[in-house]
Design a protein around this motif. Structure first.
Motif, PDB file in Angstrom:
ATOM      1  N   VAL A   1     -11.711  10.050   5.620  1.00  0.00           N
ATOM      2  CA  VAL A   1     -11.584   9.200   6.851  1.00  0.00           C
ATOM      3  C   VAL A   1     -10.275   9.240   7.588  1.00  0.00           C
ATOM      4  O   VAL A   1     -10.254   8.708   8.817  1.00  0.00           O
ATOM      5  CB  VAL A   1     -11.697   7.629   6.312  1.00  0.00           C
ATOM      6  N   LYS A   2      -9.207   9.862   7.146  1.00  0.00           N
ATOM      7  CA  LYS A   2      -8.007  10.053   8.107  1.00  0.00           C
ATOM      8  C   LYS A   2      -7.322  11.556   7.427  1.00  0.00           C
ATOM      9  O   LYS A   2      -7.396  11.759   6.182  1.00  0.00           O
ATOM     10  CB  LYS A   2      -7.097   9.138   7.668  1.00  0.00           C
ATOM     11  N   THR A   3      -7.006  12.140   8.364  1.00  0.00           N
ATOM     12  CA  THR A   3      -6.199  13.433   8.247  1.00  0.00           C
ATOM     13  C   THR A   3      -5.165  13.506   9.164  1.00  0.00           C
ATOM     14  O   THR A   3      -5.566  13.310  10.324  1.00  0.00           O
ATOM     15  CB  THR A   3      -7.133  14.825   8.125  1.00  0.00           C
ATOM     16  N   GLN A   4      -3.977  14.316   8.811  1.00  0.00           N
ATOM     17  CA  GLN A   4      -2.985  14.612   9.768  1.00  0.00           C
ATOM     18  C   GLN A   4      -2.035  15.568   9.008  1.00  0.00           C
ATOM     19  O   GLN A   4      -1.824  15.666   8.308  1.00  0.00           O
ATOM     20  CB  GLN A   4      -2.329  13.397  10.343  1.00  0.00           C
TER      21      GLN A   4
ATOM     22  N   SER B   1      -5.817  -1.857   4.057  1.00  0.00           N
ATOM     23  CA  SER B   1      -5.080  -0.951   5.356  1.00  0.00           C
ATOM     24  C   SER B   1      -4.787   0.271   4.363  1.00  0.00           C
ATOM     25  O   SER B   1      -4.265   0.491   3.313  1.00  0.00           O
ATOM     26  CB  SER B   1      -4.069  -1.617   5.813  1.00  0.00           C
ATOM     27  N   ILE B   2      -4.961   1.472   5.251  1.00  0.00           N
ATOM     28  CA  ILE B   2      -4.615   2.643   4.370  1.00  0.00           C
ATOM     29  C   ILE B   2      -3.081   3.073   4.956  1.00  0.00           C
ATOM     30  O   ILE B   2      -2.760   3.057   5.946  1.00  0.00           O
ATOM     31  CB  ILE B   2      -5.531   3.944   5.106  1.00  0.00           C
ATOM     32  N   GLN B   3      -2.267   3.504   3.976  1.00  0.00           N
ATOM     33  CA  GLN B   3      -0.874   3.809   4.386  1.00  0.00           C
ATOM     34  C   GLN B   3      -0.571   4.980   3.326  1.00  0.00           C
ATOM     35  O   GLN B   3      -0.174   4.823   2.211  1.00  0.00           O
ATOM     36  CB  GLN B   3      -0.178   2.802   4.042  1.00  0.00           C
TER      37      GLN B   3
ATOM     38  N   CYS C   1      -1.095   9.280   7.539  1.00  0.00           N
ATOM     39  CA  CYS C   1      -2.472   8.819   7.689  1.00  0.00           C
ATOM     40  C   CYS C   1      -2.551   7.419   7.322  1.00  0.00           C
ATOM     41  O   CYS C   1      -2.291   6.656   6.351  1.00  0.00           O
ATOM     42  CB  CYS C   1      -3.164   9.404   6.473  1.00  0.00           C
ATOM     43  N   VAL C   2      -2.479   6.503   8.537  1.00  0.00           N
ATOM     44  CA  VAL C   2      -2.336   5.200   8.555  1.00  0.00           C
ATOM     45  C   VAL C   2      -3.452   4.584   9.278  1.00  0.00           C
ATOM     46  O   VAL C   2      -3.990   5.111  10.207  1.00  0.00           O
ATOM     47  CB  VAL C   2      -1.073   4.638   9.164  1.00  0.00           C
ATOM     48  N   SER C   3      -4.068   3.469   8.916  1.00  0.00           N
ATOM     49  CA  SER C   3      -5.051   2.965   9.520  1.00  0.00           C
ATOM     50  C   SER C   3      -4.997   1.186   9.372  1.00  0.00           C
ATOM     51  O   SER C   3      -4.563   0.765   8.323  1.00  0.00           O
ATOM     52  CB  SER C   3      -6.489   3.165   9.241  1.00  0.00           C
TER      53      SER C   3
END
Length: 152
Positions: free
Chosen positions: A137-140, A115-117, A150-152
């Motif tokens: 894979v994530k950006t904000q 999990s990305i945190q 950036c959480v998934s």
């Protein structure tokens, strides 16, 4: 019969079997059994073997193994300093760093995807970015003073 009694009897039977097997394997004197003797009769001499030429060609068609794990990069962009909260291994154990100078970057090698945190908050706008294997894979991007997550 009582379950505790059955459990204790089972453990006793296993212990007795283990001791018996140990005595059988090690023998009566506590040392491992010696291997059987082998007698060699009529060893060939080198003069009785005809000379041979052996040629071999080795070609390698295998490809090198792929690197194990996942290369993960966490980044925060912005100006000034920020508070950063992140998971270093993808298993949920978070770390916190206070007043880190921006831009900030951490690289990790994970054994498996997790999990990305990544959370970042500064006095100005902050942008978080997560890359896995070189691909974002994530950006904000946050508003000034808000949290970029950036959480998934």
């Amino acid at each position: 019969m009582n379950r505790q009694l059955v459990g204790r009897l089972g453990i006793a039977v296993i212990a007795i079997a283990a001791v018996t097997a140990g005595i059988f394997i090690l023998g009566d004197n506590g040392s491992p059994p010696s291997p059987p003797s082998v007698a060699v009769v009529g060893e060939p001499s080198l003069s009785s073997v005809p000379p041979r030429t052996i040629m071999a060609t080795v070609t390698s068609t295998s490809t090198p193994p792929a690197p194990s794990g996942y290369q993960v990069v966490f980044e925060l962009a912005g100006t000034g300093t920020a508070t950063v909260v992140y998971d270093a291994n993808g298993l949920g154990l978070v770390h916190q760093e206070l007043e880190v100078p921006l831009p900030w970057r951490k690289e990790f090698s994970w054994a498996a995807p997790g999990s990305i945190q990544l959370l970042g908050q500064g006095s100005g706008a902050v942008e978080c970015r997560v890359s896995v294997g070189g691909r974002v894979v994530k950006t904000q991007k946050s508003a000034p003073g808000a949290v970029a997550a950036c959480v998934s």
